[in-house]
Design an enzyme around this catalytic site. Sequence first.
Site, PDB file in Angstrom:
ATOM      1  N   MET A   1      33.179  21.327  31.101  1.00  0.00           N
ATOM      2  CA  MET A   1      34.123  22.456  31.299  1.00  0.00           C
ATOM      3  C   MET A   1      33.384  23.786  31.415  1.00  0.00           C
ATOM      4  O   MET A   1      33.903  24.814  30.974  1.00  0.00           O
ATOM      5  CB  MET A   1      35.119  22.520  30.117  1.00  0.00           C
ATOM      6  CG  MET A   1      36.003  21.306  30.013  1.00  0.00           C
ATOM      7  SD  MET A   1      36.988  21.275  28.512  1.00  0.00           S
ATOM      8  CE  MET A   1      35.816  20.599  27.334  1.00  0.00           C
TER       9      MET A   1
ATOM     10  N   LYS B   1      47.777  18.647  33.093  1.00  0.00           N
ATOM     11  CA  LYS B   1      46.480  19.266  32.909  1.00  0.00           C
ATOM     12  C   LYS B   1      46.554  20.087  31.632  1.00  0.00           C
ATOM     13  O   LYS B   1      47.437  20.925  31.478  1.00  0.00           O
ATOM     14  CB  LYS B   1      46.279  20.192  34.112  1.00  0.00           C
ATOM     15  CG  LYS B   1      44.872  20.488  34.442  1.00  0.00           C
ATOM     16  CD  LYS B   1      44.852  21.166  35.806  1.00  0.00           C
ATOM     17  CE  LYS B   1      43.454  21.595  36.114  1.00  0.00           C
ATOM     18  NZ  LYS B   1      43.334  22.125  37.462  1.00  0.00           N
TER      19      LYS B   1
ATOM     20  N   ASP C   1      46.592  11.568  31.991  1.00  0.00           N
ATOM     21  CA  ASP C   1      46.139  12.940  32.232  1.00  0.00           C
ATOM     22  C   ASP C   1      45.763  13.139  33.700  1.00  0.00           C
ATOM     23  O   ASP C   1      45.772  12.195  34.475  1.00  0.00           O
ATOM     24  CB  ASP C   1      44.879  13.219  31.396  1.00  0.00           C
ATOM     25  CG  ASP C   1      45.221  13.554  29.953  1.00  0.00           C
ATOM     26  OD1 ASP C   1      46.410  13.744  29.665  1.00  0.00           O
ATOM     27  OD2 ASP C   1      44.297  13.602  29.136  1.00  0.00           O
TER      28      ASP C   1
HETATM   29  N1  SAH Z   1      36.984  12.995  27.847  1.00  0.00           N
HETATM   30  C1  SAH Z   1      36.277  13.365  29.068  1.00  0.00           C
HETATM   31  C2  SAH Z   1      36.003  14.844  29.163  1.00  0.00           C
HETATM   32  C3  SAH Z   1      37.248  15.696  29.257  1.00  0.00           C
HETATM   33  S1  SAH Z   1      36.872  17.409  29.415  1.00  0.00           S
HETATM   34  C4  SAH Z   1      34.970  12.550  29.151  1.00  0.00           C
HETATM   35  O1  SAH Z   1      34.586  11.892  28.191  1.00  0.00           O
HETATM   36  O2  SAH Z   1      34.349  12.571  30.209  1.00  0.00           O
HETATM   37  C5  SAH Z   1      36.934  17.625  31.159  1.00  0.00           C
HETATM   38  C6  SAH Z   1      35.566  17.975  31.702  1.00  0.00           C
HETATM   39  O3  SAH Z   1      34.793  16.791  31.852  1.00  0.00           O
HETATM   40  C7  SAH Z   1      35.588  18.593  33.082  1.00  0.00           C
HETATM   41  O4  SAH Z   1      35.830  19.979  33.017  1.00  0.00           O
HETATM   42  C8  SAH Z   1      34.181  18.297  33.557  1.00  0.00           C
HETATM   43  O5  SAH Z   1      33.246  19.185  32.987  1.00  0.00           O
HETATM   44  C9  SAH Z   1      33.942  16.931  32.962  1.00  0.00           C
HETATM   45  N2  SAH Z   1      34.218  15.835  33.915  1.00  0.00           N
HETATM   46  C10 SAH Z   1      35.141  14.869  33.790  1.00  0.00           C
HETATM   47  N3  SAH Z   1      35.075  13.991  34.822  1.00  0.00           N
HETATM   48  C11 SAH Z   1      34.068  14.432  35.610  1.00  0.00           C
HETATM   49  C12 SAH Z   1      33.490  13.961  36.825  1.00  0.00           C
HETATM   50  N4  SAH Z   1      33.934  12.859  37.443  1.00  0.00           N
HETATM   51  N5  SAH Z   1      32.470  14.664  37.363  1.00  0.00           N
HETATM   52  C13 SAH Z   1      31.996  15.765  36.764  1.00  0.00           C
HETATM   53  N6  SAH Z   1      32.494  16.252  35.618  1.00  0.00           N
HETATM   54  C14 SAH Z   1      33.512  15.603  35.040  1.00  0.00           C
END
Ligand code: SAH
Length: 265
Positions: free
Chosen positions: A178, A65, A43
């Site tokens: 998100m 995405k 992804d």
């Molecule tokens: N499966 C992922 C989440 C996917 S949804 C997990 O467990 O982290 C995607 C959202 O995750 C983004 O919109 C943001 O809100 C958050 N996100 C993912 N990586 C991030 C990072 N390094 N810093 C801040 N927010 C992050």
Amino acid sequence: MSQSQPPPRTGTVYLVGSGPGAIDLLTVRATRLIGEADAVVYDHLIAEGVLGLARADALKIYAGKETSKHSMPQGELNLLLVRLAREGKKVVRLKGGDPFIFGRGGEEIEILFEFGIPFEVVPGVTAAAGCAAYAGIPLTHRDHAQAVVFVTGHLRDGTVNLDWPALARPNQTVVFYMGIGGIGEICRQMITHGLPATQPAAVVQNGTSSRQRVITADLSTLPSRVTEAGISSPALIIVGTVVSLQKKLAWFGARVSSGGQEVRD
Ligand code: SAH
């Protein structure tokens, strides 16, 4: 007479969480599986350098995405995983963070189950855990929060449809994934449903990476602070009095002098 080749044994699909950004937050198991994979399907939110751990001859396929027009439709992606496994390949389906937290991991392996493809799930450090640790914001704390809630702040038709009275309860920390596009609405609703306008709140962008940025404010001022700072996705919103600890506990990207003063490199 030539003997026909036996059909390849079905390969396994590993649904692997790659953590929030820093490559050394990958689990040992994830690192090993990525190195062994015949195919890696990944992804957009994958830590830099992770693909470099894959074999040079491994297939590397970008699934895109989820919200963009250029992404592979979910149905097509599911069938791709099935096809690769049927070719006998060891497939790593790489997801940002943890595959079972807002990662649609459950949906993907439901399809594998229906097609009889063997699969395993490898957990990863989810963004909330990674961002909180690297920002110096403990998600629970005996003096502040006895519960933590992970919630999606994704806007549908311009509104965020959530159980606001439950999210606005005291003594808990709420982490919005998100949610950056809907931050104004989120902060407004938290105040409308009972939290004080002065409730501490933070945004962490690119958490755990060298580009991490942390904005701390309160519910009334956070949206404008985030706009001024030009924060964009990926970012998390953290609401709760634990955010007040960040001043003392921030350690990443900062050296703290003996006087307790922060020194930026
Ligand atoms: N499966 C992922 C989440 C996917 S949804 C997990 O467990 O982290 C995607 C959202 O995750 C983004 O919109 C943001 O809100 C958050 N996100 C993912 N990586 C991030 C990072 N390094 N810093 C801040 N927010 C992050």
